[in-house]
Design a protein around this motif. Structure first.
Motif, mmCIF file in Angstrom:
data_model
loop_
_atom_site.group_PDB
_atom_site.id
_atom_site.type_symbol
_atom_site.label_atom_id
_atom_site.label_comp_id
_atom_site.label_asym_id
_atom_site.label_seq_id
_atom_site.Cartn_x
_atom_site.Cartn_y
_atom_site.Cartn_z
ATOM 1 N N ARG A 555 21.086 -52.668 31.798
ATOM 2 C CA ARG A 555 20.931 -51.311 31.276
ATOM 3 C C ARG A 555 19.828 -51.252 30.221
ATOM 4 N NH1 ARG A 555 27.323 -50.014 31.530
ATOM 5 N NH2 ARG A 555 27.313 -49.160 33.641
ATOM 6 N N THR A 556 19.618 -52.341 29.508
ATOM 7 C CA THR A 556 18.478 -52.414 28.601
ATOM 8 C C THR A 556 17.175 -52.302 29.382
ATOM 9 O OG1 THR A 556 19.667 -53.751 26.977
ATOM 10 C CG2 THR A 556 17.259 -53.890 26.959
ATOM 11 N N VAL A 557 17.143 -52.955 30.529
ATOM 12 C CA VAL A 557 15.963 -52.883 31.389
ATOM 13 C C VAL A 557 15.748 -51.460 31.890
ATOM 14 C CG1 VAL A 557 14.957 -53.667 33.573
ATOM 15 C CG2 VAL A 557 16.123 -55.301 32.067
ATOM 16 N N THR A 558 16.795 -50.820 32.367
ATOM 17 C CA THR A 558 16.644 -49.448 32.861
ATOM 18 C C THR A 558 16.218 -48.506 31.741
ATOM 19 O OG1 THR A 558 18.979 -48.878 32.504
ATOM 20 C CG2 THR A 558 18.395 -49.820 34.627
ATOM 21 N N ALA A 559 16.706 -48.735 30.525
ATOM 22 C CA ALA A 559 16.321 -47.885 29.398
ATOM 23 C C ALA A 559 14.830 -47.986 29.116
ATOM 24 C CB ALA A 559 17.122 -48.264 28.155
ATOM 25 N N ALA A 560 14.262 -49.194 29.256
ATOM 26 C CA ALA A 560 12.827 -49.359 29.042
ATOM 27 C C ALA A 560 12.031 -48.587 30.089
ATOM 28 C CB ALA A 560 12.457 -50.840 29.071
ATOM 29 N N PHE A 561 12.447 -48.685 31.341
ATOM 30 C CA PHE A 561 11.753 -47.926 32.383
ATOM 31 C C PHE A 561 11.924 -46.425 32.170
ATOM 32 C CE2 PHE A 561 12.223 -51.937 34.972
ATOM 33 C CZ PHE A 561 10.867 -52.182 35.075
ATOM 34 N N ASP A 562 13.122 -45.995 31.814
ATOM 35 C CA ASP A 562 13.356 -44.572 31.569
ATOM 36 C C ASP A 562 12.459 -44.048 30.452
ATOM 37 O OD1 ASP A 562 15.274 -44.561 33.531
ATOM 38 O OD2 ASP A 562 16.989 -44.569 32.151
ATOM 39 N N ALA A 563 12.306 -44.854 29.388
ATOM 40 C CA ALA A 563 11.509 -44.419 28.238
ATOM 41 C C ALA A 563 10.049 -44.199 28.618
ATOM 42 C CB ALA A 563 11.614 -45.450 27.120
ATOM 43 N N HIS A 564 9.583 -44.871 29.645
ATOM 44 C CA HIS A 564 8.199 -44.710 30.103
ATOM 45 C C HIS A 564 8.113 -43.817 31.339
ATOM 46 C CE1 HIS A 564 6.199 -47.621 27.376
ATOM 47 N NE2 HIS A 564 7.417 -48.112 27.299
ATOM 48 N N GLY A 565 9.192 -43.127 31.649
ATOM 49 C CA GLY A 565 9.181 -42.170 32.749
ATOM 50 C C GLY A 565 9.102 -42.788 34.120
ATOM 51 N N ILE A 566 9.451 -44.068 34.232
ATOM 52 C CA ILE A 566 9.378 -44.749 35.533
ATOM 53 C C ILE A 566 10.745 -44.642 36.189
ATOM 54 C CG2 ILE A 566 8.874 -46.918 36.715
ATOM 55 C CD1 ILE A 566 7.165 -47.668 34.254
ATOM 56 N N LYS A 567 10.963 -43.540 36.862
ATOM 57 C CA LYS A 567 12.211 -43.308 37.569
ATOM 58 C C LYS A 567 11.954 -42.342 38.708
ATOM 59 C CE LYS A 567 13.583 -40.245 33.761
ATOM 60 N NZ LYS A 567 14.631 -40.012 32.747
ATOM 61 N N GLU A 568 12.854 -42.369 39.656
ATOM 62 C CA GLU A 568 12.680 -41.588 40.874
ATOM 63 C C GLU A 568 12.397 -40.126 40.544
ATOM 64 O OE1 GLU A 568 11.933 -41.157 44.575
ATOM 65 O OE2 GLU A 568 12.803 -43.072 43.973
ATOM 66 N N GLY A 569 11.364 -39.569 41.203
ATOM 67 C CA GLY A 569 11.053 -38.156 41.055
ATOM 68 C C GLY A 569 10.210 -37.806 39.848
ATOM 69 N N TRP A 570 9.602 -38.810 39.186
ATOM 70 C CA TRP A 570 8.817 -38.490 37.982
ATOM 71 C C TRP A 570 7.651 -37.551 38.275
ATOM 72 C CZ3 TRP A 570 3.649 -39.657 37.916
ATOM 73 C CH2 TRP A 570 3.184 -40.656 38.763
ATOM 74 N N GLU A 571 7.102 -37.631 39.490
ATOM 75 C CA GLU A 571 5.950 -36.787 39.820
ATOM 76 C C GLU A 571 6.283 -35.303 39.733
ATOM 77 O OE1 GLU A 571 5.749 -40.497 42.514
ATOM 78 O OE2 GLU A 571 7.265 -39.108 41.777
ATOM 79 N N ARG A 572 7.549 -34.946 39.973
ATOM 80 C CA ARG A 572 7.933 -33.531 39.982
ATOM 81 C C ARG A 572 8.081 -32.949 38.581
ATOM 82 N NH1 ARG A 572 11.175 -35.784 44.091
ATOM 83 N NH2 ARG A 572 12.991 -35.915 42.733
ATOM 84 N N ARG A 573 8.026 -33.781 37.555
ATOM 85 C CA ARG A 573 8.257 -33.309 36.195
ATOM 86 C C ARG A 573 6.968 -32.956 35.451
ATOM 87 N NH1 ARG A 573 11.106 -37.693 33.164
ATOM 88 N NH2 ARG A 573 11.329 -36.054 31.598
ATOM 89 N N ILE A 574 5.817 -33.131 36.097
ATOM 90 C CA ILE A 574 4.538 -32.824 35.449
ATOM 91 C C ILE A 574 4.249 -31.334 35.600
ATOM 92 C CG2 ILE A 574 2.056 -33.279 35.475
ATOM 93 C CD1 ILE A 574 2.693 -36.052 36.551
ATOM 94 N N GLY A 575 3.986 -30.647 34.501
ATOM 95 C CA GLY A 575 3.731 -29.205 34.523
ATOM 96 C C GLY A 575 2.339 -28.873 35.049
ATOM 97 N N MET A 576 2.234 -27.736 35.773
ATOM 98 C CA MET A 576 0.959 -27.280 36.314
ATOM 99 C C MET A 576 0.882 -25.765 36.189
ATOM 100 S SD MET A 576 0.817 -29.703 39.745
ATOM 101 C CE MET A 576 -0.774 -29.085 40.275
#
Length: 914
Positions: A555-576
């Motif tokens: 879970r420490t590992v997942t928290a690091a990835f989450d903090a850098h936005g590396i998770k499924e569907g990150w592309e959909r969260r960028i505003g345009m």
């Protein structure tokens, strides 16, 4: 490592490898037996594949598989074909990786019809010995549904010519060559048969020791994929055989100066003649430092040429002159990196099989000292720096970074483009800094630990000198550089900080040794060539499970990835600020959108080939396909007049004879009409207006390109031009057709925007780019007819000023400038479109000097009134904006790469300021 040049722009579309989850996924396997909280387990049990029914990752398998590792892995896949959807007959063993704890990872590469499938690798992980051997997990990228042809339609010489022709910039064409790499199947839908060429040129300001890997569609001739690599010598193998030291050497100890001239202890070898060489024989494999003697990086890009020998000395005390080339540091750092991977991670050398470790110092580039370092041809290459930088061998983290590329080359083989390229750079950054921190005893709390290359500068602070740093907190949503998937430039070095930051946070949070083993296992045993950031997250978590990390550590590992936005569907969260019309395009210059009165057309990849789509700007309905479905042809270069669409169809009606056609079909449906068909010409640049269809035809026998016309259904015929003249970049409006005419006058290429009257059958206006008598070659590209004027772009070939947007009267009576090219900021425009009211353009992208690429550096759309004026930002989308198509008024459609993919989007008017 530090500096990049402008890379040559390429024509063509990209391989259709779409990011995201696929469909038709096999049933998920159960989580680990006895796990009371499997539903919240950080390690995924099953990850669906992309554009395939084969899963990307299956963990928690635990099924017996005794016997030889490779045979057991193949038998397991064969016994569970319904689970994995993999045909073992299409798999070839490419290697077996054995970890320090005895696990085996069998790497398979996919073949289709006996041909390699680009980036396709499937892995089986085995644990235990003998009868207790069992499969723990399976995964990778295996592409199902491939039905592409395996025999190319176009001859080798035609495909090679198309690879060479794809280099568009004038300076980049200097001395350009194309080395044939053979046929390959590109994944995506049913796949595409392509031929691989390594293209390089001799203009060092453009190529700077690099080459382009270009894949030309063997049926249509389109450039299907291109990416930049470090150039090797022409004809040299991709990984040259490593040199081995001569026999009869004896280990010895001597001294050699470091880059600051201080004597340092070095391990050396004594030759039978009593002389000494900088060869370390104290480890299981030899570490050798070669002196390039000032030879150019092109000369040492493959097998080392005659005369390049190990650094030598008549005595054990090597001369003071070696300080200028960093020879002592090259040896010391090679040993430190070797020891790190062997002692800490259990890897038998950079290649994993105990091969010798070699470095080459004293390399130049274009007659000047090379201020760079890189891994290539199975060894390190170092430049001697300059007034700003020490020799690049001086920095241990730089050596670790570049030599990690060698580890990647021998394991995951990540492709250096897009997210996989950024992942390659991130792993090199991570291990480069980890080697330095471990070897020098730098604690993770020291800010220097996160800096890369901070010791290279002769002056300035470490923070100012560092090429990159791993503690910037960059994330996908906020910082991903939005390059389009087809483009020849690449942001791998710049997007790498997102992933390397997450990995470095893991190292700061977990025990550093555990973190190093975790990241290394993910690299060596789970990653495959086309993996994305999210794939890497899953690989690290799966590696953590195999290493026995606790639930809290995972879970420490997942928290690091989450903090850098590396998770499924990150592309959909960028505003345009634009409206999306079509998502996930396969884009290139042959499928530029066109739009008239809200009706648009565009070519897009479907089932591995390009098809023609049409839609309406104001409608929420799905786009309609105009080109036939399932005809095994590629359809590209579409144009519309708002009522009908016209485009190029490419294929092979008769086996072994490729053909091209221009087709026309109403946007609202109806019969498709063939305007022109040929086997001896390549067709492109289609334009349509009412009953008139215009297109460009390049004759294979002469290499000449002419404009052709078909009026009111009559057979198409060429427009006669003077001998040696070419006509390209067509624009059609009513009774007028425009093109850029090109011919040679001595060594000068002349470009002339030209207007032709269909009714009069003659040229009514022609303007010589740059003006009569101009001795500086000026490039005129993209002619464009508006209601009252002809527009074109002019850029001096010497880049002494920026691109001008010029406007000429339709009768040839005068020229004015809508936008004058700047001499203080000579930026090139390579995109131009216009309506009756506004002109929209985009500046070409060039790599910024001395800093990383930012989204602000990427091409953005600008708009100004048709009469001229002050340009205004059209959209505030942060990523790259490409291929604009103007509609009525100020409305524009374009391809936007902001969200980590390329979408067709639109806006009604300019955003003005951002």
């Amino acid at each position: 490592m530090h500096h990049r040049s402008r890379t040559p722009r390429l024509l063509g579309a990209a391989v259709a490898v779409v990011l995201g989850l696929g469909v038709g996924v096999p049933p998920a396997l159960a989580g680990p037996a006895g796990d009371p909280a499997a539903d919240t387990d950080p390690v995924p049990g099953l990850v669906a594949g992309t554009d395939t029914t084969a899963p990307q990752l299956v963990t928690g398998v635990n099924e017996p598989a005794p016997g030889d590792a490779a045979e057991a892995a193949r038998a397991h896949l064969a016994a569970h074909r319904e689970r994995y959807r993999v045909d073992p007959a299409q798999l070839v063993v490419s290697g077996v990786e054995r970890s320090a704890d005895g696990r085996r990872t069998v790497r398979f590469e996919q073949r289709y019809g006996g041909l390699p499938v680009f980036g396709a690798a499937y892995l089986v992980h085995l644990a235990g010995e003998g009868k207790a051997q069992h499969v723990e997990s399976v995964g990778g990228k295996y592409f199902t549904g491939l039905t592409a042809p395996t025999v190319q339609a176009l001859p080798d010489e035609v495909l090679r010519g198309l690879a060479l022709a794809s280099v568009e910039d004038g300076p980049a064409r200097t001395g350009v060559t194309a080395e044939d790499g053979g046929p390959v199947v590109l994944p995506g839908g049913t796949g595409r048969l392509a031929r691989h060429y390594t293209v390089r040129g001799t203009d060092r300001t453009v190529w700077e020791g690099r080459a382009r890997e270009i894949y030309v569609d063997a049926t249509t001739g389109a450039v299907a994929l291109a990416h930049t690599v470090r150039a090797r010598a022409a004809g040299a193998p991709a990984v040259a055989a490593a040199a081995t030291p001569a026999a009869g050497l004896e280990p010895a100890v001597g001294t050699a100066p470091d880059v600051q001239g201080r004597p340092t202890r070095v391990n050396i070898a004594r030759l039978p003649d009593g002389t000494y060489q900088l060869i370390d024989l104290t480890r299981p494999t030899a570490l050798t430092v070669y002196d390039a003697g000032g030879r150019d990086e092109y000369e040492v890009g493959g097998p080392l040429p005659d005369g390049v020998r190990p650094v030598s000395s008549p005595t054990p005390d090597f001369p003071a002159s070696l300080a200028a080339i960093g020879a002592a540091e090259a040896q010391r750092n090679a040993g430190a990196v070797y020891d790190f991977f062997r002692d800490r991670l259990g890897r038998d050398g950079i290649d994993g099989v105990g091969g010798p470790v070699n470095a080459v110092v004293n390399v130049t580039s274009g007659g000047e000292s090379l201020a760079n370092a890189y891994w290539g041809s199975g060894r390190m290459t170092y430049g001697s720096g300059n007034a700003k930088y020490y020799p690049f061998a001086a920095a241990l983290d730089v050596s670790g970074h570049e030599m990690t590329h060698g580890v990647v080359e021998n394991t995951a083989k990540l492709v250096m483009r897009d997210q996989s390229g950024a992942l390659d750079e991130a792993l090199a950054d991570y291990f480069g800094n980890a080697v330095e921190a471990t070897t020098l005893g730098i604690p993770m709390t020291d800010p220097r630990a996160a800096l890369l290359g901070e010791s290279l500068c002769r002056t300035g602070t470490p923070q100012d000198c560092a090429a990159r740093r791993l503690d910037t907190g960059r994330s996908t949503v906020n910082d991903y550089i939005g390059f389009p998937v087809h483009f020849s430039e690449d942001a791998s070095h710049d997007n790498s900080a997102i992933m390397s930051g997450a990995l470095w946070d893991i190292r700061r949070t977990l025990d550093p040794l555990l973190a190093d083993r975790l990241v290394y296992r993910a690299l060596a045993e789970y990653l495959t060539p086309l993996d994305t950031f999210v794939d890497a997250r899953n690989a690290v978590l799966a590696a953590g499970r195999s290493l026995g990390l606790t639930r809290a550590q995972l879970r420490t590992v997942t928290a690091a990835f989450d903090a850098h936005g590396i998770k499924e569907g990150w592309e959909r969260r960028i505003g345009m600020d634009s409206r999306t019309l079509v998502r996930s395009l396969t884009v290139g210059t042959q499928n530029r959108p066109d739009v008239v009165n809200g009706r648009w057309v565009m070519a897009n990849g479907e089932a591995g080939f390009l098809g023609i789509l049409t839609g309406t700007v104001g409608s929420s309905a799905e786009p309609v396909r105009l080109s036939p479905v399932g005809d095994k042809r590629s359809h590209s270069a579409p144009a519309t007049d708002g009522t009908v669409a016209a485009w190029v169809s490419q294929g092979e009606t008769t086996p072994g004879r490729p053909d091209w056609s221009v087709l026309v079909r109403p946007l609202d449906g109806g019969a498709t009409r063939t305007v022109h068909s040929t086997t001896g010409q390549m067709l492109s640049g289609v334009r349509v207006a009412g009953g008139t269809v215009a297109f460009e035809a390049m004759d294979f026998s002469t290499g000449r390109t002419l404009p052709w016309l078909s009026v009111n259904g009559a057979p198409a015929a060429p427009i006669a031009l003077p001998d040696g003249h070419h006509g390209q970049a067509l624009s059609l409006r009513g009774d007028l057709l425009a093109w850029t005419e090109r011919w040679q006058e001595g060594e000068r290429t002349v470009y002339a925007p030209t207007v032709y009257s269909l009714s009069a059958g003659k040229v009514v206006a022609q303007y010589v780019a740059g003006g009569a008598g101009n001795t500086v070659e000026t490039l005129a590209v993209r002619t464009l007819l508006t209601e009252k004027r002809l527009l074109w772009l002019e850029t001096p070939s010497d880049r002494s000023r920026g691109t001008s947007i010029r406007s000429g009267a339709l009768d040839g009576s005068g020229v004015s400038d809508l936008l004058t090219g700047s001499t203080t900021q000579p930026r090139q425009i390579d995109e131009l479109t216009a309506s009756e009211k506004a002109v929209t353009f985009a500046y070409a992208f060039t790599w910024p000097k001395g800093r990383r690429v930012a989204n602000a550096d990427l091409p953005k759309l600008w708009q100004l009134p048709i009469e001229g004026g002050t340009p205004q930002r059209f959209s505030c989308n942060r990523g790259g904006q490409y291929m604009p198509a103007a509609d009525r008024g100020t409305r524009v459609l374009w391809a936007d790469a902001t969200p980590g993919r390329t979408d067709l989007v639109m806006r009604e008017s300019a955003a003005v300021t951002c």
